[in-house]
Write a protein that holds these residues in place. Structure first.
Motif, PDB file in Angstrom:
ATOM      1  N   ALA A   1      41.387  32.820  35.900  1.00 22.06           N
ATOM      2  CA  ALA A   1      39.948  32.648  35.804  1.00 22.06           C
ATOM      3  C   ALA A   1      39.239  33.942  36.182  1.00 22.06           C
ATOM      4  CB  ALA A   1      39.497  31.495  36.690  1.00 22.06           C
ATOM      5  N   TYR A   2      37.935  33.922  36.010  1.00 25.43           N
ATOM      6  CA  TYR A   2      37.163  35.147  36.223  1.00 25.43           C
ATOM      7  C   TYR A   2      37.155  35.564  37.688  1.00 25.43           C
ATOM      8  CZ  TYR A   2      33.449  32.141  38.047  1.00 25.43           C
ATOM      9  OH  TYR A   2      32.732  31.240  38.794  1.00 25.43           O
ATOM     10  N   ASP A   3      37.228  34.562  38.658  1.00 24.71           N
ATOM     11  CA  ASP A   3      37.186  34.921  40.071  1.00 24.71           C
ATOM     12  C   ASP A   3      38.450  35.633  40.523  1.00 24.71           C
ATOM     13  OD1 ASP A   3      38.685  32.715  39.577  1.00 24.71           O
ATOM     14  OD2 ASP A   3      38.011  31.573  41.338  1.00 24.71           O
ATOM     15  N   ARG A   4      39.582  35.363  39.832  1.00 21.53           N
ATOM     16  CA  ARG A   4      40.815  36.081  40.173  1.00 21.53           C
ATOM     17  C   ARG A   4      40.772  37.524  39.686  1.00 21.53           C
ATOM     18  NH1 ARG A   4      45.116  32.680  41.233  1.00 21.53           N
ATOM     19  NH2 ARG A   4      46.144  34.621  41.881  1.00 21.53           N
ATOM     20  N   TRP A   5      40.150  37.754  38.540  1.00 19.15           N
ATOM     21  CA  TRP A   5      40.042  39.123  38.025  1.00 19.15           C
ATOM     22  C   TRP A   5      39.032  39.942  38.818  1.00 19.15           C
ATOM     23  CZ3 TRP A   5      43.564  41.092  35.021  1.00 19.15           C
ATOM     24  CH2 TRP A   5      44.294  40.271  34.157  1.00 19.15           C
ATOM     25  N   ALA A   6      38.081  39.297  39.460  1.00 18.33           N
ATOM     26  CA  ALA A   6      37.071  40.025  40.217  1.00 18.33           C
ATOM     27  C   ALA A   6      37.553  40.472  41.586  1.00 18.33           C
ATOM     28  CB  ALA A   6      35.817  39.167  40.365  1.00 18.33           C
ATOM     29  N   VAL A   7      38.707  39.970  42.075  1.00 16.59           N
ATOM     30  CA  VAL A   7      39.220  40.341  43.387  1.00 16.59           C
ATOM     31  C   VAL A   7      39.691  41.794  43.347  1.00 16.59           C
ATOM     32  CG1 VAL A   7      40.979  39.841  45.112  1.00 16.59           C
ATOM     33  CG2 VAL A   7      39.859  37.972  43.884  1.00 16.59           C
ATOM     34  N   PRO A   8      39.334  42.635  44.304  1.00 15.64           N
ATOM     35  CA  PRO A   8      39.793  44.038  44.288  1.00 15.64           C
ATOM     36  C   PRO A   8      41.303  44.186  44.378  1.00 15.64           C
ATOM     37  CG  PRO A   8      37.921  43.774  45.771  1.00 15.64           C
ATOM     38  CD  PRO A   8      38.341  42.397  45.384  1.00 15.64           C
ATOM     39  N   GLU A   9      42.022  43.190  44.940  1.00 22.92           N
ATOM     40  CA  GLU A   9      43.469  43.314  45.058  1.00 22.92           C
ATOM     41  C   GLU A   9      44.166  43.227  43.704  1.00 22.92           C
ATOM     42  OE1 GLU A   9      44.706  40.288  47.686  1.00 22.92           O
ATOM     43  OE2 GLU A   9      43.683  41.116  49.447  1.00 22.92           O
ATOM     44  N   HIS A  10      43.459  42.773  42.675  1.00 22.21           N
ATOM     45  CA  HIS A  10      44.055  42.636  41.346  1.00 22.21           C
ATOM     46  C   HIS A  10      43.569  43.706  40.377  1.00 22.21           C
ATOM     47  CE1 HIS A  10      44.545  38.067  42.321  1.00 22.21           C
ATOM     48  NE2 HIS A  10      45.466  38.809  42.920  1.00 22.21           N
ATOM     49  N   ARG A  11      42.981  44.767  40.870  1.00 21.69           N
ATOM     50  CA  ARG A  11      42.486  45.827  39.982  1.00 21.69           C
ATOM     51  C   ARG A  11      43.625  46.538  39.249  1.00 21.69           C
ATOM     52  NH1 ARG A  11      37.302  47.487  41.656  1.00 21.69           N
ATOM     53  NH2 ARG A  11      36.145  45.550  42.019  1.00 21.69           N
ATOM     54  N   CYS A  12      44.808  46.522  39.813  1.00 19.10           N
ATOM     55  CA  CYS A  12      45.919  47.228  39.151  1.00 19.10           C
ATOM     56  C   CYS A  12      46.382  46.509  37.894  1.00 19.10           C
ATOM     57  CB  CYS A  12      47.093  47.387  40.124  1.00 19.10           C
ATOM     58  SG  CYS A  12      47.752  45.829  40.721  1.00 19.10           S
ATOM     59  N   HIS A  13      45.963  45.272  37.661  1.00 14.36           N
ATOM     60  CA  HIS A  13      46.374  44.520  36.469  1.00 14.36           C
ATOM     61  C   HIS A  13      45.417  44.695  35.303  1.00 14.36           C
ATOM     62  CE1 HIS A  13      49.491  42.518  38.803  1.00 14.36           C
ATOM     63  NE2 HIS A  13      48.590  42.223  39.738  1.00 14.36           N
ATOM     64  N   TRP A  14      44.348  45.432  35.491  1.00 14.72           N
ATOM     65  CA  TRP A  14      43.422  45.694  34.380  1.00 14.72           C
ATOM     66  C   TRP A  14      44.091  46.688  33.422  1.00 14.72           C
ATOM     67  CZ3 TRP A  14      37.669  44.962  34.421  1.00 14.72           C
ATOM     68  CH2 TRP A  14      37.284  43.974  35.328  1.00 14.72           C
ATOM     69  N   LYS A  15      44.180  46.338  32.161  1.00 10.43           N
ATOM     70  CA  LYS A  15      44.815  47.178  31.150  1.00 10.43           C
ATOM     71  C   LYS A  15      43.781  47.571  30.101  1.00 10.43           C
ATOM     72  CE  LYS A  15      49.388  45.056  31.629  1.00 10.43           C
ATOM     73  NZ  LYS A  15      50.499  44.386  30.917  1.00 10.43           N
ATOM     74  N   VAL A  16      43.891  48.789  29.629  1.00  7.97           N
ATOM     75  CA  VAL A  16      43.052  49.383  28.583  1.00  7.97           C
ATOM     76  C   VAL A  16      41.622  49.595  29.075  1.00  7.97           C
ATOM     77  CG1 VAL A  16      42.202  49.198  26.220  1.00  7.97           C
ATOM     78  CG2 VAL A  16      44.486  48.350  26.784  1.00  7.97           C
ATOM     79  N   VAL A  17      41.035  48.593  29.680  1.00 10.31           N
ATOM     80  CA  VAL A  17      39.679  48.713  30.185  1.00 10.31           C
ATOM     81  C   VAL A  17      39.708  48.765  31.706  1.00 10.31           C
ATOM     82  CG1 VAL A  17      38.607  47.571  28.226  1.00 10.31           C
ATOM     83  CG2 VAL A  17      39.433  46.201  30.135  1.00 10.31           C
ATOM     84  N   THR A  18      38.626  49.221  32.307  1.00 13.05           N
ATOM     85  CA  THR A  18      38.475  49.334  33.753  1.00 13.05           C
ATOM     86  C   THR A  18      37.228  48.564  34.171  1.00 13.05           C
ATOM     87  OG1 THR A  18      37.187  51.366  33.572  1.00 13.05           O
ATOM     88  CG2 THR A  18      39.577  51.595  33.741  1.00 13.05           C
ATOM     89  N   PRO A  19      37.059  48.312  35.449  1.00 11.08           N
ATOM     90  CA  PRO A  19      35.824  47.629  35.873  1.00 11.08           C
ATOM     91  C   PRO A  19      34.553  48.381  35.529  1.00 11.08           C
ATOM     92  CG  PRO A  19      37.485  47.504  37.609  1.00 11.08           C
ATOM     93  CD  PRO A  19      38.034  48.421  36.576  1.00 11.08           C
ATOM     94  N   ASN A  20      34.636  49.702  35.355  1.00  6.37           N
ATOM     95  CA  ASN A  20      33.445  50.489  35.024  1.00  6.37           C
ATOM     96  C   ASN A  20      33.204  50.618  33.523  1.00  6.37           C
ATOM     97  OD1 ASN A  20      32.927  50.964  37.759  1.00  6.37           O
ATOM     98  ND2 ASN A  20      34.281  52.753  37.768  1.00  6.37           N
ATOM     99  N   THR A  21      34.043  50.001  32.705  1.00  2.80           N
ATOM    100  CA  THR A  21      33.826  50.029  31.252  1.00  2.80           C
ATOM    101  C   THR A  21      32.601  49.192  30.911  1.00  2.80           C
ATOM    102  OG1 THR A  21      36.208  50.242  30.891  1.00  2.80           O
ATOM    103  CG2 THR A  21      34.871  49.565  29.015  1.00  2.80           C
ATOM    104  N   THR A  22      31.751  49.722  30.042  1.00  3.74           N
ATOM    105  CA  THR A  22      30.521  49.006  29.679  1.00  3.74           C
ATOM    106  C   THR A  22      30.822  47.871  28.703  1.00  3.74           C
ATOM    107  OG1 THR A  22      30.098  50.566  27.878  1.00  3.74           O
ATOM    108  CG2 THR A  22      29.128  51.072  30.026  1.00  3.74           C
TER     109      THR A  22
END
Length: 451
Positions: free
Chosen positions: A247-268
């Protein structure tokens, strides 16, 4: 009645006079608008043979004069220059008779500057129609000072004796008559050449062949009993690929930032979903801000679509996730933004169901969320490094320093090294002294394992 006849004759005469005046005016107008054109071409006669040949080319910038009148000094009517294709044309008003006029080259540029070598050419009437007369002329030639080297040599015939005698001065004694040599006797034909000697073909020795033998009957071999073929093992079915849906709350946790692929939290959002999403949500909104959207149907749709996009990037293409590719997520989001508010709610509910692990075919198990904390992944990676490298990695950052100095990590590293090596492994002991002028110390020793 006579008066009517006189009136009719007067009217007819007036009409005839008007027609005559119109014809005269048209004739005068046609005569005034008539013109005469003289056209031709100029070539460079590079071989100086007096005729247009293979090595001649159209001459640009040559000056051509149209001359009329006989005598040694004809009158020049018009002059013009040739174009890039060697052609020239002269237009004159009226329709004079130019059958006795000529055209000649009076000036040429380049190495073909000998314009006086060619004689003037007479003009020929090509046609005369509707007040236009066209005169043409044969190609004009301009020659160089001497023939080019690539021109073929022209053999010159020797002058006749009579001509030589006529040109000789009268004071010289007459030349003796030329004696005519007797024809050479005709020789008999040469005897025919003997035929070429031909080598006799060599005969090859006969091929040795084995004499035929009588076939002997061989005893029949016992027919072995057919043995049943071993049954092949059943094809192994590959295990079904286990996907992940978070869910979206799991992706928003900073501990899971390493699982973001292709895009980053700062991508528009504009870069991730396209210009339509940028027009609706603004060009500066990031994906991290999109995960916090709530309170509005469009913001909720963007939040669930962002989580679905991250799940599609995390899973392999064609996996069990409801949206197998990222393009399908982008298409559904843009389709909902172009439709009604009801479509926005429906697509948002579908995205939410897919992020919860459902939405697939009937009977399929719910997909779990397999996002491990990034610190645990870092621990598993550092456990595979040698002891000396682990000691050096302690100086990378405070986070790595805290992981590597943890006693639980040291114990796990000892066990992992012992399992990998199969023998006595090195144990990592790190001590830190904060005295003046004393830096970091690292001690490595090898324990002894029994049993």
């Amino acid at each position: 009645m006579a008066a009517f006849r006189v009136a009719d004759s007067a009217a007819a005469m007036a009409v005839a006079v008007v027609l005559l005046l119109l014809l005269t005016a048209s004739a005068v107008e046609s005569a005034g608008s008539s013109s005469t054109v003289v056209a031709g071409m100029v070539f460079c006669d590079q071989c100086k043979d007096g005729a247009r040949g293979l090595f001649d080319y159209p001459l640009y910038g040559a000056r051509v004069a149209i001359q009329c009148g006989g005598g040694d000094t004809p009158m020049t009517v018009r002059e013009c220059s040739t174009n890039w294709f060697g052609g020239f044309s002269v237009r004159m008003e009226g329709s004079p008779d130019m059958n006795r006029c000529t055209a000649r080259v009076v000036h040429a540029s380049g190495h073909c500057s000998d314009s006086g070598a060619d004689e003037p050419r007479e003009l020929t009437l090509a046609f005369r129609m509707l007040g236009l007369a066209l005169y043409t002329v044969q190609p004009l030639l301009s020659q160089p000072d001497k023939p080019m080297d690539f021109c073929p040599a022209v053999p010159h015939a020797p002058p006749a004796p009579a001509a030589v005698a006529a040109n000789a001065p009268s004071s010289s004694p007459p030349a003796p008559p030329l004696s005519v040599a007797a024809p050479a006797p005709v020789s008999s034909p040469a005897p025919p050449l003997p035929p070429f000697w031909r080598r006799r073909p060599r005969l090859l020795p006969p091929i040795w062949r084995r004499p035929p033998t009588v076939p002997q009957e061989r005893p029949a071999l016992p027919n072995p009993e057919p043995q049943p073929l071993p049954t092949p093992p059943p094809p192994s079915t590959p295990p079904p690929s286990q996907g992940s849906a978070c869910a979206y709350d799991r992706w928003a946790v900073p501990e899971h930032r390493c699982h973001w692929k292709v895009v980053t939290p700062n991508t528009t959002v504009a870069m991730a979903f396209g210009p339509l999403a940028a027009q609706r949500y603004g060009p500066d909104m990031t994906l991290r801000e999109a995960l916090d959207g709530r309170g509005d149907a469009n913001r909720t749709l963007l939040r669930e679509a962002t989580a679905a996009l991250l799940n599609a990037y995390y899973n392999a293409p064609g996996g069990p996730f409801l949206y197998p590719t990222t393009a399908s997520v982008i298409d559904h989001l843009n389709g909902a933004l172009l439709s009604s508010a009801q479509r926005v709610l429906i697509e948002g509910a579908r995205f939410r169901r897919a992020n919860a692990g459902g939405g697939g075919p009937a009977g399929r198990t719910k997909l779990p969320c397999e996002l491990a904390p990034c610190e645990e992944i870092l621990r598993e990676t550092l456990l595979k490094l040698p002891t000396w490298d682990v000691g050096r990695c302690r100086c990378v950052s405070r986070r790595w320093h805290g992981i590597l100095t943890d006693p639980s990590f040291i114990n796990r590293h000892v066990e992992a090294a012992h399992i990998v090596s199969g023998s006595c492994a090195e144990t990592l002991v790190v001590t830190e002294n904060r005295g003046c002028g004393i830096g970091l110390e690292m001690v490595v020793f090898t324990p002894t394992y029994t049993g």
